[in-house]
Design a protein around this motif. Structure first.
Motif, PDB file in Angstrom:
ATOM      1  N   HIS A 102       1.151  -1.156   0.311  1.00  0.00           N
ATOM      2  CA  HIS A 102      -0.416   0.213  -0.195  1.00  0.00           C
ATOM      3  C   HIS A 102       1.038   1.069   0.214  1.00  0.00           C
ATOM      4  O   HIS A 102       0.570   2.244   0.428  1.00  0.00           O
ATOM      5  CB  HIS A 102      -0.788   0.107   1.410  1.00  0.00           C
ATOM      6  CG  HIS A 102      -2.223  -1.469   1.028  1.00  0.00           C
ATOM      7  ND1 HIS A 102      -3.415  -0.946   0.093  1.00  0.00           N
ATOM      8  CD2 HIS A 102      -1.793  -2.831   1.769  1.00  0.00           C
ATOM      9  CE1 HIS A 102      -3.386  -2.486   0.089  1.00  0.00           C
ATOM     10  NE2 HIS A 102      -2.853  -3.448   1.954  1.00  0.00           N
ATOM     11  N   ALA A 103       1.859   0.890  -0.305  1.00  0.00           N
ATOM     12  CA  ALA A 103       2.917   2.045  -0.635  1.00  0.00           C
ATOM     13  C   ALA A 103       2.959   3.151  -1.809  1.00  0.00           C
ATOM     14  O   ALA A 103       2.257   2.070  -3.064  1.00  0.00           O
ATOM     15  CB  ALA A 103       4.294   1.844  -0.369  1.00  0.00           C
ATOM     16  N   ASP A 104       3.027   3.876  -2.656  1.00  0.00           N
ATOM     17  CA  ASP A 104       2.588   5.110  -3.425  1.00  0.00           C
ATOM     18  C   ASP A 104       3.837   3.732  -4.723  1.00  0.00           C
ATOM     19  O   ASP A 104       4.894   3.665  -4.026  1.00  0.00           O
ATOM     20  CB  ASP A 104       3.221   6.555  -3.536  1.00  0.00           C
ATOM     21  CG  ASP A 104       1.589   6.745  -2.571  1.00  0.00           C
ATOM     22  OD1 ASP A 104       0.649   6.343  -1.947  1.00  0.00           O
ATOM     23  OD2 ASP A 104       1.522   8.006  -2.615  1.00  0.00           O
ATOM     24  N   SER A 105       3.534   4.173  -5.875  1.00  0.00           N
ATOM     25  CA  SER A 105       4.535   3.468  -6.747  1.00  0.00           C
ATOM     26  C   SER A 105       4.709   4.832  -7.842  1.00  0.00           C
ATOM     27  O   SER A 105       3.737   5.313  -7.883  1.00  0.00           O
ATOM     28  CB  SER A 105       4.060   2.026  -6.983  1.00  0.00           C
ATOM     29  OG  SER A 105       4.782   1.654  -8.499  1.00  0.00           O
ATOM     30  N   PRO A 106       5.288   4.621  -8.750  1.00  0.00           N
ATOM     31  CA  PRO A 106       5.595   5.501  -9.419  1.00  0.00           C
ATOM     32  C   PRO A 106       4.740   5.132 -11.669  1.00  0.00           C
ATOM     33  O   PRO A 106       4.533   3.718 -11.419  1.00  0.00           O
ATOM     34  CB  PRO A 106       7.247   5.301 -10.555  1.00  0.00           C
ATOM     35  CG  PRO A 106       7.703   4.971  -9.151  1.00  0.00           C
ATOM     36  CD  PRO A 106       6.557   4.595  -8.152  1.00  0.00           C
ATOM     37  N   ARG A 107       4.018   5.782 -12.053  1.00  0.00           N
ATOM     38  CA  ARG A 107       3.588   5.616 -13.067  1.00  0.00           C
ATOM     39  C   ARG A 107       3.963   4.350 -13.964  1.00  0.00           C
ATOM     40  O   ARG A 107       5.346   5.033 -13.963  1.00  0.00           O
ATOM     41  CB  ARG A 107       2.539   6.221 -13.013  1.00  0.00           C
ATOM     42  CG  ARG A 107       1.883   7.028 -12.668  1.00  0.00           C
ATOM     43  CD  ARG A 107       0.504   7.524 -13.197  1.00  0.00           C
ATOM     44  NE  ARG A 107       1.238   9.399 -13.862  1.00  0.00           N
ATOM     45  CZ  ARG A 107       0.491  10.484 -14.353  1.00  0.00           C
ATOM     46  NH1 ARG A 107      -1.286  10.434 -14.531  1.00  0.00           N
ATOM     47  NH2 ARG A 107       0.994  11.911 -14.983  1.00  0.00           N
ATOM     48  N   PRO A 108       3.011   4.375 -14.736  1.00  0.00           N
ATOM     49  CA  PRO A 108       4.252   2.906 -15.581  1.00  0.00           C
ATOM     50  C   PRO A 108       5.022   3.804 -16.662  1.00  0.00           C
ATOM     51  O   PRO A 108       6.255   3.240 -16.938  1.00  0.00           O
ATOM     52  CB  PRO A 108       3.035   2.307 -16.564  1.00  0.00           C
ATOM     53  CG  PRO A 108       1.291   2.576 -15.647  1.00  0.00           C
ATOM     54  CD  PRO A 108       1.904   4.054 -14.728  1.00  0.00           C
ATOM     55  N   LEU A 109       4.714   5.169 -17.264  1.00  0.00           N
ATOM     56  CA  LEU A 109       5.795   5.940 -17.739  1.00  0.00           C
ATOM     57  C   LEU A 109       6.478   6.141 -16.928  1.00  0.00           C
ATOM     58  O   LEU A 109       7.615   6.442 -17.018  1.00  0.00           O
ATOM     59  CB  LEU A 109       4.756   7.213 -18.065  1.00  0.00           C
ATOM     60  CG  LEU A 109       5.965   7.940 -18.944  1.00  0.00           C
ATOM     61  CD1 LEU A 109       6.041   7.190 -20.754  1.00  0.00           C
ATOM     62  CD2 LEU A 109       4.566   9.067 -20.301  1.00  0.00           C
ATOM     63  N   GLY A 110       6.660   6.757 -16.121  1.00  0.00           N
ATOM     64  CA  GLY A 110       7.446   7.063 -14.883  1.00  0.00           C
ATOM     65  C   GLY A 110       8.525   6.090 -14.366  1.00  0.00           C
ATOM     66  O   GLY A 110       9.429   5.731 -14.454  1.00  0.00           O
ATOM     67  N   LEU A 111       8.504   4.833 -14.190  1.00  0.00           N
ATOM     68  CA  LEU A 111       8.815   3.391 -14.110  1.00  0.00           C
ATOM     69  C   LEU A 111       9.726   3.049 -15.334  1.00  0.00           C
ATOM     70  O   LEU A 111      11.420   2.747 -15.614  1.00  0.00           O
ATOM     71  CB  LEU A 111       8.039   2.252 -13.977  1.00  0.00           C
ATOM     72  CG  LEU A 111       7.647   2.342 -12.895  1.00  0.00           C
ATOM     73  CD1 LEU A 111       7.145   0.880 -12.798  1.00  0.00           C
ATOM     74  CD2 LEU A 111       9.090   1.842 -11.729  1.00  0.00           C
ATOM     75  N   LYS A 112       9.351   3.659 -17.076  1.00  0.00           N
ATOM     76  CA  LYS A 112       9.883   3.145 -17.906  1.00  0.00           C
ATOM     77  C   LYS A 112      11.005   4.522 -17.891  1.00  0.00           C
ATOM     78  O   LYS A 112      12.255   3.992 -18.530  1.00  0.00           O
ATOM     79  CB  LYS A 112       8.955   3.719 -19.335  1.00  0.00           C
ATOM     80  CG  LYS A 112       7.648   2.264 -19.598  1.00  0.00           C
ATOM     81  CD  LYS A 112       8.629   1.150 -19.855  1.00  0.00           C
ATOM     82  CE  LYS A 112       8.050   0.157 -20.385  1.00  0.00           C
ATOM     83  NZ  LYS A 112       8.518  -0.638 -21.070  1.00  0.00           N
ATOM     84  N   ARG A 113      10.492   5.422 -17.374  1.00  0.00           N
ATOM     85  CA  ARG A 113      11.960   6.565 -17.250  1.00  0.00           C
ATOM     86  C   ARG A 113      12.640   6.261 -16.476  1.00  0.00           C
ATOM     87  O   ARG A 113      14.254   5.682 -16.704  1.00  0.00           O
ATOM     88  CB  ARG A 113      11.660   8.139 -16.621  1.00  0.00           C
ATOM     89  CG  ARG A 113      10.166   8.180 -17.597  1.00  0.00           C
ATOM     90  CD  ARG A 113       9.523  10.515 -16.865  1.00  0.00           C
ATOM     91  NE  ARG A 113       8.622  10.252 -18.135  1.00  0.00           N
ATOM     92  CZ  ARG A 113       8.448  10.925 -18.025  1.00  0.00           C
ATOM     93  NH1 ARG A 113       8.968  12.020 -16.567  1.00  0.00           N
ATOM     94  NH2 ARG A 113       7.328  12.439 -18.662  1.00  0.00           N
ATOM     95  N   LEU A 114      12.875   5.600 -15.029  1.00  0.00           N
ATOM     96  CA  LEU A 114      13.814   5.230 -14.159  1.00  0.00           C
ATOM     97  C   LEU A 114      14.008   4.221 -14.591  1.00  0.00           C
ATOM     98  O   LEU A 114      15.558   3.738 -14.272  1.00  0.00           O
ATOM     99  CB  LEU A 114      12.253   4.851 -13.139  1.00  0.00           C
ATOM    100  CG  LEU A 114      12.184   6.276 -12.083  1.00  0.00           C
ATOM    101  CD1 LEU A 114      11.311   5.527 -10.761  1.00  0.00           C
ATOM    102  CD2 LEU A 114      12.917   6.691 -11.463  1.00  0.00           C
ATOM    103  N   ALA A 115      13.896   3.169 -14.902  1.00  0.00           N
ATOM    104  CA  ALA A 115      14.219   1.899 -15.574  1.00  0.00           C
ATOM    105  C   ALA A 115      15.648   2.384 -17.563  1.00  0.00           C
ATOM    106  O   ALA A 115      16.261   1.673 -16.856  1.00  0.00           O
ATOM    107  CB  ALA A 115      13.078   1.144 -16.211  1.00  0.00           C
ATOM    108  N   TYR A 116      14.868   3.183 -17.678  1.00  0.00           N
ATOM    109  CA  TYR A 116      16.462   4.100 -18.874  1.00  0.00           C
ATOM    110  C   TYR A 116      17.524   4.511 -17.849  1.00  0.00           C
ATOM    111  O   TYR A 116      18.839   4.700 -18.344  1.00  0.00           O
ATOM    112  CB  TYR A 116      15.773   4.996 -19.975  1.00  0.00           C
ATOM    113  CG  TYR A 116      16.314   4.731 -21.244  1.00  0.00           C
ATOM    114  CD1 TYR A 116      17.690   4.227 -21.674  1.00  0.00           C
ATOM    115  CD2 TYR A 116      16.429   6.240 -21.458  1.00  0.00           C
ATOM    116  CE1 TYR A 116      18.392   4.865 -22.269  1.00  0.00           C
ATOM    117  CE2 TYR A 116      17.755   6.591 -22.049  1.00  0.00           C
ATOM    118  CZ  TYR A 116      18.248   5.899 -22.954  1.00  0.00           C
ATOM    119  OH  TYR A 116      19.266   6.149 -24.068  1.00  0.00           O
TER     120      TYR A 116
END
Length: 263
Positions: A102-116
């Motif tokens: 139940h913690a906040d998480s980056p949205r999918p597009l934000g996760l893509k940015r983090l992955a790169y």
């Protein structure tokens, strides 16, 4: 949520699809009572806009001129002597994610940015700054949850967290305030390809020397017949691209070229 963020959200809803097309149709219905031709024209324009932007082909008319301005990095290995740090821009949050306790998480597009950004870090060794505040009023900044996601998903540590910004212009100015005292001006700037033009404008205006490191390119796949059929996902993509065009125009007028997100 502060007043400026709320005002931007309302303006975005009115100016972007699907509401802008619906408002055109509604205005046409009202005008038809006195000016039949003008009313009919607005109805056709509204319906046509909604139909075209609901197709992938129509959405890409807005997307491609944005993302084609900055191609993908061709030789990442050469970036290390040219850049001093990596800056990753936030892109909102998924609140109260049950799969992450139940913690906040980056949205999918934000996760893509983090992955790169993590991928670039592992190939260059450059330190990472993550930037994003809490424009929605959340107690935790986007930068904090981005740093946590980097560690949890990619085993990469962010050296700097900028957690006060509400938009891309503030991402740039507040990141510059952190990096410049450390002698850092040349940065690999990580965001999605559609958002990159405004991000580059903002970081250049803040006195940094950004090197575009775009990710999430849309429309590189081959053309298929399905590109001409309406789908909700296409309308969402068109809305995002239109958001960027309007944002560029607004902040050119307000900040003389210093780009910023509307949300």
């Amino acid at each position: 949520m502060n007043a400026s963020v709320l005002l931007s959200a309302v303006a975005g809803a009115v100016l972007l699809p699907p509401l802008n097309a619906m408002l055109l149709c509604a205005a046409g219905c009202l005008l038809r009572r006195r000016w039949r031709r003008a009313g009919n024209l607005l109805i056709v324009l509204g319906a046509g806009l909604l139909l075209v932007l609901s197709t992938r082909a129509g959405a890409l008319l807005l997307v491609r001129p944005l993302q084609d301005q900055y191609p993908a990095l061709a030789d990442v290995g050469r970036m290390q002597p040219q850049a001093q740090a990596i800056v990753i821009l936030g892109e909102g949050r998924l609140p109260n994610a049950p799969e992450y306790d139940h913690a906040d998480s980056p949205r999918p597009l934000g996760l893509k940015r983090l992955a790169y950004g993590a991928w670039l870090h592992k190939r260059t060794g450059l330190p990472i700054l993550v930037t994003g505040g809490a424009p929605d009023g959340s107690p935790e900044s986007e930068a904090a949850l981005m740093a946590r996601a980097l560690q949890q998903h990619f085993e990469v540590r962010a050296r700097w967290l900028e957690g006060q910004s509400d938009n891309t212009r503030e991402n740039a100015t507040l990141s510059a305030a952190i990096l410049k005292p450390a002698g850092i001006e040349r940065v690999l700037l990580v965001t999605d390809a559609i958002h990159m033009p405004r991000a580059m404008q903002a970081f250049s205006a803040a006195g940094l020397q950004p090197i575009a490191a775009p990710t999430v390119f849309t429309g590189a796949e081959r053309t298929v017949a399905g590109n001409y059929f309406p789908r909700a996902a296409n309308l969402q993509l068109a809305s995002y691209a239109m958001h960027e065009w309007i944002g560029q125009l607004w902040y050119r007028l307000r900040y003389h070229g210093a780009g910023s997100r509307m949300d």
